[in-house]
Design a protein around this motif. Structure first.
Motif, mmCIF file in Angstrom:
data_model
loop_
_atom_site.group_PDB
_atom_site.id
_atom_site.type_symbol
_atom_site.label_atom_id
_atom_site.label_comp_id
_atom_site.label_asym_id
_atom_site.label_seq_id
_atom_site.Cartn_x
_atom_site.Cartn_y
_atom_site.Cartn_z
ATOM 1 N N LEU A 16 0.843 -1.184 0.000
ATOM 2 C CA LEU A 16 0.000 0.000 0.000
ATOM 3 C C LEU A 16 0.885 1.243 0.000
ATOM 4 C CD1 LEU A 16 -2.699 -1.060 2.613
ATOM 5 C CD2 LEU A 16 -2.856 -1.164 0.120
ATOM 6 N N THR A 17 0.651 2.114 -0.961
ATOM 7 C CA THR A 17 1.412 3.351 -1.033
ATOM 8 C C THR A 17 0.864 4.338 -0.025
ATOM 9 O OG1 THR A 17 1.778 3.002 -3.387
ATOM 10 C CG2 THR A 17 2.161 5.228 -2.534
ATOM 11 N N GLU A 18 1.759 4.897 0.795
ATOM 12 C CA GLU A 18 1.326 5.829 1.824
ATOM 13 C C GLU A 18 0.805 7.107 1.177
ATOM 14 O OE1 GLU A 18 2.974 7.855 5.969
ATOM 15 O OE2 GLU A 18 4.265 6.567 4.738
ATOM 16 N N SER A 19 -0.317 7.571 1.679
ATOM 17 C CA SER A 19 -0.931 8.778 1.131
ATOM 18 C C SER A 19 -0.391 10.004 1.850
ATOM 19 C CB SER A 19 -2.450 8.715 1.284
ATOM 20 O OG SER A 19 -3.031 9.930 0.887
ATOM 21 N N TYR A 20 -0.013 10.983 1.050
ATOM 22 C CA TYR A 20 0.479 12.237 1.611
ATOM 23 C C TYR A 20 -0.460 13.385 1.247
ATOM 24 C CZ TYR A 20 4.825 9.726 2.523
ATOM 25 O OH TYR A 20 5.771 8.834 2.981
ATOM 26 N N ASP A 21 -1.756 13.086 1.179
ATOM 27 C CA ASP A 21 -2.719 14.134 0.868
ATOM 28 C C ASP A 21 -2.704 15.231 1.930
ATOM 29 O OD1 ASP A 21 -3.410 12.707 -1.360
ATOM 30 O OD2 ASP A 21 -5.225 11.843 -0.493
ATOM 31 N N TRP A 22 -2.405 14.855 3.165
ATOM 32 C CA TRP A 22 -2.382 15.841 4.241
ATOM 33 C C TRP A 22 -1.296 16.884 4.019
ATOM 34 C CZ3 TRP A 22 1.945 16.279 7.430
ATOM 35 C CH2 TRP A 22 2.886 15.236 7.340
ATOM 36 N N HIS A 160 10.572 16.167 -0.204
ATOM 37 C CA HIS A 160 10.684 15.131 0.825
ATOM 38 C C HIS A 160 9.628 14.042 0.662
ATOM 39 C CE1 HIS A 160 11.619 13.601 4.889
ATOM 40 N NE2 HIS A 160 10.322 13.425 5.011
ATOM 41 N N TYR A 161 8.387 14.447 0.360
ATOM 42 C CA TYR A 161 7.289 13.486 0.346
ATOM 43 C C TYR A 161 6.966 12.929 -1.034
ATOM 44 C CZ TYR A 161 6.298 14.708 5.189
ATOM 45 O OH TYR A 161 6.379 14.879 6.551
ATOM 46 N N TYR A 162 7.346 13.616 -2.078
ATOM 47 C CA TYR A 162 6.907 13.197 -3.414
ATOM 48 C C TYR A 162 8.045 12.838 -4.367
ATOM 49 C CZ TYR A 162 2.378 14.787 -1.837
ATOM 50 O OH TYR A 162 1.214 14.932 -1.126
ATOM 51 N N PHE A 163 9.271 12.818 -3.859
ATOM 52 C CA PHE A 163 10.397 12.381 -4.666
ATOM 53 C C PHE A 163 11.130 11.272 -3.929
ATOM 54 C CE2 PHE A 163 9.456 16.465 -6.494
ATOM 55 C CZ PHE A 163 9.777 16.317 -7.839
ATOM 56 N N PRO A 164 11.726 10.345 -4.662
ATOM 57 C CA PRO A 164 12.389 9.195 -4.010
ATOM 58 C C PRO A 164 13.735 9.586 -3.394
ATOM 59 C CG PRO A 164 12.658 9.062 -6.392
ATOM 60 C CD PRO A 164 11.759 10.243 -6.143
ATOM 61 N N ILE A 165 13.704 10.083 -2.171
ATOM 62 C CA ILE A 165 14.933 10.433 -1.482
ATOM 63 C C ILE A 165 15.070 9.555 -0.242
ATOM 64 C CG2 ILE A 165 14.815 12.821 -2.281
ATOM 65 C CD1 ILE A 165 13.907 13.590 0.538
ATOM 66 N N ASP A 166 16.301 9.400 0.223
ATOM 67 C CA ASP A 166 16.564 8.658 1.450
ATOM 68 C C ASP A 166 16.263 9.583 2.625
ATOM 69 O OD1 ASP A 166 17.605 7.363 3.676
ATOM 70 O OD2 ASP A 166 19.256 6.466 2.558
ATOM 71 N N LYS A 167 15.150 9.345 3.300
ATOM 72 C CA LYS A 167 14.702 10.269 4.333
ATOM 73 C C LYS A 167 15.623 10.275 5.549
ATOM 74 C CE LYS A 167 9.832 10.331 2.984
ATOM 75 N NZ LYS A 167 10.126 9.836 1.629
ATOM 76 N N SER A 168 16.227 9.135 5.872
ATOM 77 C CA SER A 168 17.152 9.115 7.000
ATOM 78 C C SER A 168 18.422 9.905 6.682
ATOM 79 C CB SER A 168 17.510 7.672 7.363
ATOM 80 O OG SER A 168 18.100 7.003 6.258
ATOM 81 N N GLU A 169 18.879 9.813 5.451
ATOM 82 C CA GLU A 169 20.052 10.587 5.036
ATOM 83 C C GLU A 169 19.712 12.071 4.914
ATOM 84 O OE1 GLU A 169 23.120 10.864 1.235
ATOM 85 O OE2 GLU A 169 21.937 9.035 1.565
ATOM 86 N N ALA A 170 18.483 12.366 4.508
ATOM 87 C CA ALA A 170 18.068 13.761 4.343
ATOM 88 C C ALA A 170 18.058 14.507 5.667
ATOM 89 C CB ALA A 170 16.687 13.816 3.698
ATOM 90 N N LEU A 171 17.861 13.787 6.780
ATOM 91 C CA LEU A 171 17.812 14.435 8.086
ATOM 92 C C LEU A 171 19.097 15.208 8.364
ATOM 93 C CD1 LEU A 171 16.479 14.963 10.826
ATOM 94 C CD2 LEU A 171 17.405 12.775 11.612
ATOM 95 N N VAL A 172 20.224 14.652 7.981
ATOM 96 C CA VAL A 172 21.512 15.321 8.201
ATOM 97 C C VAL A 172 21.538 16.655 7.452
ATOM 98 C CG1 VAL A 172 24.010 15.136 7.928
ATOM 99 C CG2 VAL A 172 22.662 13.097 8.496
ATOM 100 N N TYR A 173 21.029 16.647 6.229
ATOM 101 C CA TYR A 173 21.020 17.873 5.432
ATOM 102 C C TYR A 173 20.025 18.883 5.992
ATOM 103 C CZ TYR A 173 23.719 15.180 2.072
ATOM 104 O OH TYR A 173 24.688 14.420 1.473
ATOM 105 N N TYR A 174 18.915 18.404 6.551
ATOM 106 C CA TYR A 174 17.949 19.318 7.161
ATOM 107 C C TYR A 174 18.559 20.008 8.384
ATOM 108 C CZ TYR A 174 14.401 17.014 4.275
ATOM 109 O OH TYR A 174 13.676 16.513 3.216
ATOM 110 N N ILE A 175 19.272 19.246 9.200
ATOM 111 C CA ILE A 175 19.919 19.833 10.375
ATOM 112 C C ILE A 175 20.947 20.878 9.941
ATOM 113 C CG2 ILE A 175 21.428 19.344 12.337
ATOM 114 C CD1 ILE A 175 20.069 16.612 12.567
#
Length: 225
Positions: A16-22, A160-175
């Protein structure tokens, strides 16, 4: 024909693909707030003219500041809420109309309370150092900064939500991103042409330490520990 019995191992291949409508709903709400702000409170000017506007031509400064702060909290909560480890038990247990606080709700609530508290303390700081005449100038300048920042964060939310990125790796860049933003904001406040901080340097450092650095550390601890 394959017959499935009780002994036959069965693996459900349905994903099931997670919905990000919110997320889209939050971004649309933020955009609606900005459209309303520019069209109703600022006589239909565009964002470029709004950012280049002189403080003498500005109107509804405090209301505009509140709207931008609210939209900023929405976008930041959408971006970082998925990294919050858990919702405190005293918030997750009560139900109102069958609804409970999730990570986004908890993050958004923390951000709203954080910026309300910081705004109140900033106002008291301006009053206590005899710089209250520059309060409107501070609100005016901070509004422009957070408007640009919120638009950048909305773009990060889409990526973050609509492109295939590594979310755990992205956290470092967000910080790293928020760290750079914090340093830039401090320099922006200190050297801005509107002189939104007191002239004395010890007041500048007092403001930075007590109303910028320490509150951010408190918010970090509240959300992630």
């Amino acid at each position: 024909m394959l017959q499935i019995t009780a002994e036959t191992p069965f693996a459900n291949q349905l994903r099931l693909t997670e919905s990000y409508d919110w997320v889209i709903a939050i971004l649309l709400l933020s955009c609606f707030l900005y459209v309303f702000m520019l069209s109703s409170l600022h006589r239909g000017i565009n964002i470029k003219r709004f950012l280049m506007q002189d403080i003498t031509d500005a109107s509804n400064v405090v209301i505009t500041w509140i709207i931008v702060s609210f939209a900023y909290c929405l976008s930041v909560a959408a971006l970082i809420s998925q990294y919050v480890p858990t919702v405190p038990r005293f918030l997750s247990l009560p139900e109102v109309l069958g609804l409970q606080f999730n990570k986004f709700g908890f993050t958004f609530l923390c951000l709203i309370l954080f910026y309300m508290g910081k705004a109140a303390l900033s106002y008291l700081f301006y009053q206590s150092v005899g710089f209250s005449r520059r309060w409107n100038s501070f609100c005016f300048t901070a509004t422009r900064f957070y408007l640009v920042l919120s638009l950048i964060i909305m773009g990060l939310c889409i990526g973050h939500y609509y492109f295939p990125i590594d979310k755990s790796e992205a956290l470092v860049y967000y910080i790293l991103f928020f760290g750079i933003v914090f340093i830039f904001k401090v320099l922006f406040y200190i050297f801005h042409k509107n002189h939104i901080l007191p002239n004395e340097w010890y007041y500048k450092f007092l403001y930075i330490c007590t109303l910028q650095f320490i509150p951010i550390m408190a918010l970090w601890k509240m959300l992630f520990f």
